[in-house]
Scaffold this active site. Structure first.
Site, mmCIF file in Angstrom:
data_model
loop_
_atom_site.group_PDB
_atom_site.id
_atom_site.type_symbol
_atom_site.label_atom_id
_atom_site.label_comp_id
_atom_site.label_asym_id
_atom_site.label_seq_id
_atom_site.Cartn_x
_atom_site.Cartn_y
_atom_site.Cartn_z
ATOM 1 N N GLN A 34 0.875 -1.455 0.157
ATOM 2 C CA GLN A 34 0.065 0.029 0.054
ATOM 3 C C GLN A 34 0.787 1.325 -0.146
ATOM 4 O OE1 GLN A 34 -1.824 1.790 3.500
ATOM 5 N NE2 GLN A 34 -3.562 0.682 2.865
ATOM 6 N N GLY A 35 0.758 2.019 -0.921
ATOM 7 C CA GLY A 35 1.704 3.256 -1.245
ATOM 8 C C GLY A 35 0.673 4.551 -0.797
ATOM 9 N N SER B 260 1.171 6.705 2.619
ATOM 10 C CA SER B 260 1.997 7.721 3.393
ATOM 11 C C SER B 260 3.165 8.107 2.767
ATOM 12 C CB SER B 260 2.502 7.101 4.562
ATOM 13 O OG SER B 260 1.417 6.367 5.166
ATOM 14 N N SER C 215 4.781 -1.119 4.010
ATOM 15 C CA SER C 215 4.942 -2.336 4.558
ATOM 16 C C SER C 215 5.164 -3.438 3.253
ATOM 17 C CB SER C 215 3.956 -2.864 5.338
ATOM 18 O OG SER C 215 3.781 -1.987 6.465
ATOM 19 N N GLU D 36 -9.585 -1.201 6.128
ATOM 20 C CA GLU D 36 -8.347 -1.780 6.916
ATOM 21 C C GLU D 36 -8.868 -2.016 8.615
ATOM 22 O OE1 GLU D 36 -5.124 0.862 6.165
ATOM 23 O OE2 GLU D 36 -3.705 -0.595 7.238
ATOM 24 N N GLU E 286 -4.632 9.009 18.156
ATOM 25 C CA GLU E 286 -5.033 10.395 18.322
ATOM 26 C C GLU E 286 -6.028 10.456 17.279
ATOM 27 O OE1 GLU E 286 -1.591 9.695 18.399
ATOM 28 O OE2 GLU E 286 -1.719 9.606 20.613
HETATM 29 C C1 LIG Z 1 4.360 -0.611 11.194
HETATM 30 C C2 LIG Z 1 4.043 0.337 10.217
HETATM 31 C C3 LIG Z 1 3.354 -0.088 8.899
HETATM 32 C C4 LIG Z 1 3.057 1.067 7.953
HETATM 33 N N1 LIG Z 1 2.613 0.494 6.814
HETATM 34 C C5 LIG Z 1 2.214 1.359 5.787
HETATM 35 C C6 LIG Z 1 1.798 0.989 4.584
HETATM 36 O O1 LIG Z 1 1.919 -0.343 3.917
HETATM 37 N N2 LIG Z 1 1.540 1.881 3.702
HETATM 38 C C7 LIG Z 1 1.555 3.177 4.041
HETATM 39 O O2 LIG Z 1 1.119 3.996 3.470
HETATM 40 N N3 LIG Z 1 1.715 3.766 5.235
HETATM 41 C C8 LIG Z 1 2.059 2.752 6.318
HETATM 42 N N4 LIG Z 1 2.315 3.269 7.523
HETATM 43 C C9 LIG Z 1 2.298 4.608 7.852
HETATM 44 C C10 LIG Z 1 1.068 5.034 8.834
HETATM 45 O O3 LIG Z 1 0.274 5.128 7.932
HETATM 46 C C11 LIG Z 1 1.568 6.470 9.285
HETATM 47 O O4 LIG Z 1 2.683 6.209 10.215
HETATM 48 C C12 LIG Z 1 0.455 7.185 10.061
HETATM 49 O O5 LIG Z 1 -0.490 7.451 9.094
HETATM 50 C C13 LIG Z 1 1.168 8.162 10.936
HETATM 51 O O6 LIG Z 1 1.531 9.284 10.039
HETATM 52 P P1 LIG Z 1 3.216 9.740 10.583
HETATM 53 O O7 LIG Z 1 3.930 8.494 10.667
HETATM 54 O O8 LIG Z 1 3.460 10.669 9.554
HETATM 55 O O9 LIG Z 1 2.717 10.545 11.664
HETATM 56 P P2 LIG Z 1 2.302 12.102 11.897
HETATM 57 O O10 LIG Z 1 1.007 12.171 11.115
HETATM 58 O O11 LIG Z 1 3.445 12.872 11.625
HETATM 59 O O12 LIG Z 1 1.914 12.169 13.582
HETATM 60 C C14 LIG Z 1 2.949 12.578 14.428
HETATM 61 C C15 LIG Z 1 2.147 12.616 15.717
HETATM 62 O O13 LIG Z 1 1.110 13.803 15.644
HETATM 63 C C16 LIG Z 1 -0.321 13.146 15.879
HETATM 64 N N5 LIG Z 1 -1.044 13.729 14.846
HETATM 65 C C17 LIG Z 1 -1.049 14.104 13.679
HETATM 66 N N6 LIG Z 1 -2.130 14.586 13.214
HETATM 67 C C18 LIG Z 1 -2.938 14.987 14.205
HETATM 68 C C19 LIG Z 1 -4.270 15.478 14.726
HETATM 69 N N7 LIG Z 1 -5.096 16.089 13.389
HETATM 70 N N8 LIG Z 1 -4.838 15.233 15.759
HETATM 71 C C20 LIG Z 1 -3.945 14.928 16.845
HETATM 72 N N9 LIG Z 1 -3.010 14.200 16.755
HETATM 73 C C21 LIG Z 1 -2.236 14.341 15.575
HETATM 74 C C22 LIG Z 1 -0.151 11.727 15.628
HETATM 75 O O14 LIG Z 1 -0.976 10.947 16.034
HETATM 76 C C23 LIG Z 1 1.353 11.272 16.117
HETATM 77 O O15 LIG Z 1 1.133 10.957 17.498
HETATM 78 C C24 LIG Z 1 2.740 2.323 8.453
HETATM 79 C C25 LIG Z 1 3.428 2.714 9.478
HETATM 80 C C26 LIG Z 1 3.721 1.565 10.585
HETATM 81 C C27 LIG Z 1 4.303 1.994 11.770
#
Ligand SMILES: Cc1cc2nc3c(=O)[nH]c(=O)nc-3n(C[C@H](O)[C@H](O)[C@H](O)COP(=O)(O)OP(=O)(O)OC[C@H]3O[C@@H](n4cnc5c(N)ncnc54)[C@H](O)[C@@H]3O)c2cc1C
Length: 774
Positions: free
Chosen positions: A129-130, A132, A164, A247, A368
């Site tokens: 899944q692409g 993020s 992933s 999902e 969150e």
């Molecule tokens: C094990 C794992 C597998 C993954 N696999 C995939 C995958 O296959 N494909 C894919 O596309 N993505 C994947 N992801 C990515 C995942 O979807 C993102 O990490 C997730 O959506 C959070 O985005 P971020 O990491 O940029 O954190 P951010 O969005 O930058 O968040 C940072 C912090 O700010 C908080 N925050 C952000 N916005 C808000 C808000 N509006 N209100 C309150 N708090 C907020 C968050 O909760 C977090 O604590 C994976 C992530 C992990 C850990």
């Protein structure tokens, strides 16, 4: 569209799958976790996916013509139960099959479906899944990967991250920006990217757990033929939202069901390490066990209403939230225990799983974001600009199993209480001795006090939860629960006795208070708070003090169960009789005020005992107490739901800093947590009631678990609601404190938490039931 398999045949399908699993799942493939060494896990999960596909079990909810079995959600759930029972791994392509597959089936062209679906199912082509990107995580709509139309193809540049299994994948379903001038959500398309082409570079990222499961993916002039766009160009956002909802649906269903098995495994680990004797470990195990029971019940509710967003409300987000946080807790426990038992071979695997679990509160929407989603779903203002009072609370029990008759009874009682328990009357009653004779008579007139006596007796536990909810929401200033569950059945079975006229009790003109047991367990309650000495001729002499008898001060009669000669007789004592004394009321609960009752050598004649001299009521009292426990659960859920509803309404109206306070995220999350608490309590209450009504073997445990959780959660919800109200809830005039007192008092009603916890511990530590898988 395929006809879903009718329910009668589902059990056959379930059995067939169970047998298939017993034959096809090698023991060494069972119980692999996220901590299992990566290459091994990937090999097993891929091989397992291939085998499931060959057996026709890899996508049982898909239509037959697409390679599935056309099962309903209920059918899929039953098969998931088997997966969990067997400890089978998740197929490697589950992301493709469960999330993208349904999207492609719905929006893809015939050619796309033909080309991609069979290979997705049989695991010959793997998917990732692409979504993020470095600057688009929670704020996915900020994605910047560009795709420019060039004749009959798109040229893609940009970067994805945290993808992933990208290093293993043949294809990626990705979100790309195809119109940079359109509003953020409008210019996005969903495309299929061939990962093997020259313009795609995968750079694996090492994870916190040490593996290389996810990766950065770079697109440098990568080519996507127009035929690989899913749905319409620039219409990808709504499909992405649908994909994310999927999902959170079935994927988490499996993981949530899996927790029951994981808890059993953790109990074994703790036991082997000699840690179960540590009360703190045992307490954490009990909590995880309760979490896992709850997840099962939550998922069942989600699956029942998964196609109905209105009814679903915040339940799917709650499941993801609760699963991920509960999973971290149980794995945290194993790591703590194994730390003290160094050198155990499986320690590294558990540690890996624990470390991996840090990601579970991040992926598929962080905790969150789930709380934001819940807040929106239950009606909190989505932005600060919303007009005060424009929000409507949407706190309702989606996915509940309830019959029309139960629903009608609930609405009937609601209607009576809506008219009777007005705010002014409630305050007057609770400011006084807590009893409202007018309400009581109105309930009598409506037939509610003799409800256990009539032909249309509710009897079943699920009804009692509903009626209890109604009583808890209204905070009825009268002993309705005890009357319906204990007094009325006793009088109905015996026809009353000389000093008590059953019809007067049913009419609400005589108030009978009831002396609850002071010891024992729900399985074996002990009625020893008042001691009875048998007198010649069948009479009894009663002596003793019950410290907290509900509505003692307002009672005309007391029903006093006593143990004599191995039986439990019920004596009827007039409130103004010789030797009968009611002390000053206890200060805690105004809604069900209790007071000490002292019986000092009170003589009860043979005719003053229900059913005659020394008639034994052991069974009816035991089952009455069980009913009362269901009722109390209902009261807790009803009271908490009503307070939550009022709180959502209040924070939508109350303005500070020029905006409704409910638009502040701190307040939203406070209330989302209160919602989570309420729904977890509701889940336990429903579970326990259904287990009782279906006579399931773990009905006793379910009831103890439910009482424990409902008792614990009710005051916590009130505390969150009071906090969200600010100073106004601190005043006497605001009614919330009445509910808070009721919630605090309810924790101690009938069986204390210590006893209930003991019942749950027994079940937790009992040897596991043998299944085909173990
Ligand atoms: C094990 C794992 C597998 C993954 N696999 C995939 C995958 O296959 N494909 C894919 O596309 N993505 C994947 N992801 C990515 C995942 O979807 C993102 O990490 C997730 O959506 C959070 O985005 P971020 O990491 O940029 O954190 P951010 O969005 O930058 O968040 C940072 C912090 O700010 C908080 N925050 C952000 N916005 C808000 C808000 N509006 N209100 C309150 N708090 C907020 C968050 O909760 C977090 O604590 C994976 C992530 C992990 C850990």
């Amino acid at each position: 569209v395929t006809q879903p398999i009718v329910d009668e045949r589902l059990e056959d399908v379930q059995l067939e799958f169970r047998r298939w699993l017993a034959d096809e799942l090698p023991p060494e493939w069972r119980d692999i976790s996220r901590g299992t060494e990566e290459e091994r896990a990937v090999t097993i999960r891929r091989a397992w996916g291939e085998r499931l596909a060959r057996g026709g079990w890899v996508a049982p909810g898909w239509p037959v013509e697409d390679g599935g079995r056309g099962l309903s959600h209920e059918g899929e759930r039953l098969l998931l139960e088997e997966v969990v029972r067997a400890g089978a791994p998740e197929p490697l392509n589950s992301n493709g099959i469960r999330i993208f597959g349904p999207i492609l089936r719905r929006y893809g062209t015939e050619e796309q479906k033909r080309k991609f679906l069979p290979a997705m199912l049989d695991h010959s082509e793997l998917w990732c899944q692409g979504f993020s990107e470095p600057n688009a995580g929670s704020d996915l709509a900020n994605l910047q990967t560009r795709a420019v139309v060039d004749g009959d193809r798109l040229i893609v540049n940009g970067q994805k991250v945290w993808t992933s299994f990208a290093a293993y994948a043949d294809y990626c379903y990705a979100l790309v920006r195809t119109d940079r001038d359109a509003p953020r959500h409008k210019g996005v398309s969903m495309v299929i990217v061939d990962m093997a082409q020259p313009g795609v570079t995968v750079r694996p990222l090492r994870t916190i757990a040490g593996g290389w499961e996810f990766a950065e993916v770079f697109f440098d002039d990568a080519i996507i033929p127009m035929t690989a766009v899913v749905g319409e160009l620039n219409q990808g956002w709504s499909m992405a939202i649908e994909a994310l909802a999927l999902e959170r649906g079935l994927s988490f269903a499996e993981r949530s069901f899996q927790m029951r098995r994981e808890v059993a495994n953790v109990v074994r680990v703790c036991d082997d390490a000699g840690a179960v004797a540590d009360p703190q470990v045992l307490a954490r195990l009990v909590d995880s066990y309760l979490d896992s029971r709850m997840l099962t019940s939550l998922v069942m509710r989600v699956l029942r209403v998964i196609d109905d967003p209105e009814a679903l409300g915040g339940l799917a987000a709650l499941t993801k939230l609760h699963w991920s946080e509960a999973h971290q807790r149980i794995l945290g426990l194993v790591v703590d225990v194994l730390e003290n038992a160094a050198g155990r071979p499986e320690a590294a695997e558990w540690l890996g799983a624990f470390l991996y679990s840090r990601g579970e509160t991040i992926y598929a929407g962080t905790s969150e974001i789930q709380r934001n989603t819940i807040a929106r779903a239950i009606g909190l203002p989505s932005s600060a600009s919303v007009a005060a009072g424009a929000v409507r609370p949407r706190v309702r029990a989606g996915g509940a199993v309830i019959t029309d008759e139960q629903q009608m009874l609930r609405e009937g009682l609601d209607a009576v209480l809506d008219g009777e328990v007005t705010p002014a009357r409630l305050t007057a009653a609770l400011d006084g001795d807590g009893f409202c004779p007018d309400t009581w008579r109105a309930l009598g007139d409506g037939g509610w006090l003799g409800i256990a006596c009539g032909d249309d007796a509710p009897g079943d536990a699920r009804t009692l939860v509903e009626l209890g909810e109604s009583a808890g929401a209204h905070l009825v200033p009268a002993p309705l629960g005890v009357t319906v569950t204990l007094v009325a059945p006793l009088l109905s079975a015996t026809g009353g006795a000389a000093p008590i006229d059953a019809s007067a009790v049913a009419a609400g003109t005589t108030l009978a208070a009831f002396v609850l047991p002071d010891a024992g367990t729900p399985r074996d309650p002990r009625w020893t708070v008042v001691r009875a000495e048998a007198l010649p001729g069948g009479g009894l002499r009663l002596r003793g003090g019950a410290p907290d008898v509900q509505f003692a001060a307002a009672a005309d009669r007391f029903l006093v169960p006593v143990e004599v000669d191995g039986r439990v007789a019920v004596a009827v004592v007039a409130a103004d009789g010789d030797g009968v004394q009611v002390g000053a009321p206890n200060a805690l609960d105004y809604a069900a005020p209790t007071a000490p009752l002292t019986l000092d050598g009170v003589e009860v004649g043979p005719g003053d005992q229900l059913g005659g001299p020394l008639a034994d009521h052991t069974e009816i009292l035991r089952s009455g107490l069980e009913s009362y426990m269901h009722w109390l659960d209902g009261e807790a859920v009803g009271g908490a739901t009503e307070m939550l509803r009022r709180t959502v309404e209040y924070v939508g109206q109350r303005r500070q800093f020029g905006v409704p306070v409910g638009s502040f995220q701190a307040v939203k999350h406070l209330i989302a947590d209160a919602y989570a608490d309420v729904e977890l309590a509701r889940g336990h209450a429903y579970d326990a009631a259904l287990a009782a009504d279906r006579d399931e073997p773990d009905g006793q445990v379910a009831r103890a678990a439910s009482r424990l959780v409902c008792g614990r959660i009710y005051p916590i919800v009130l505390e969150r609601c009071i906090q969200a109200h600010g100073g106004i809830a601190f005043t006497w005039e605001h009614q919330m404190h009445f509910w808070y007192r009721a919630a605090l008092a309810a924790r101690h009603r009938v069986f204390p938490a210590r006893v209930l916890r003991g019942e749950v511990e027994r079940a937790l530590l009992a040897p596991p039931i043998e299944t085909s898988a173990n």
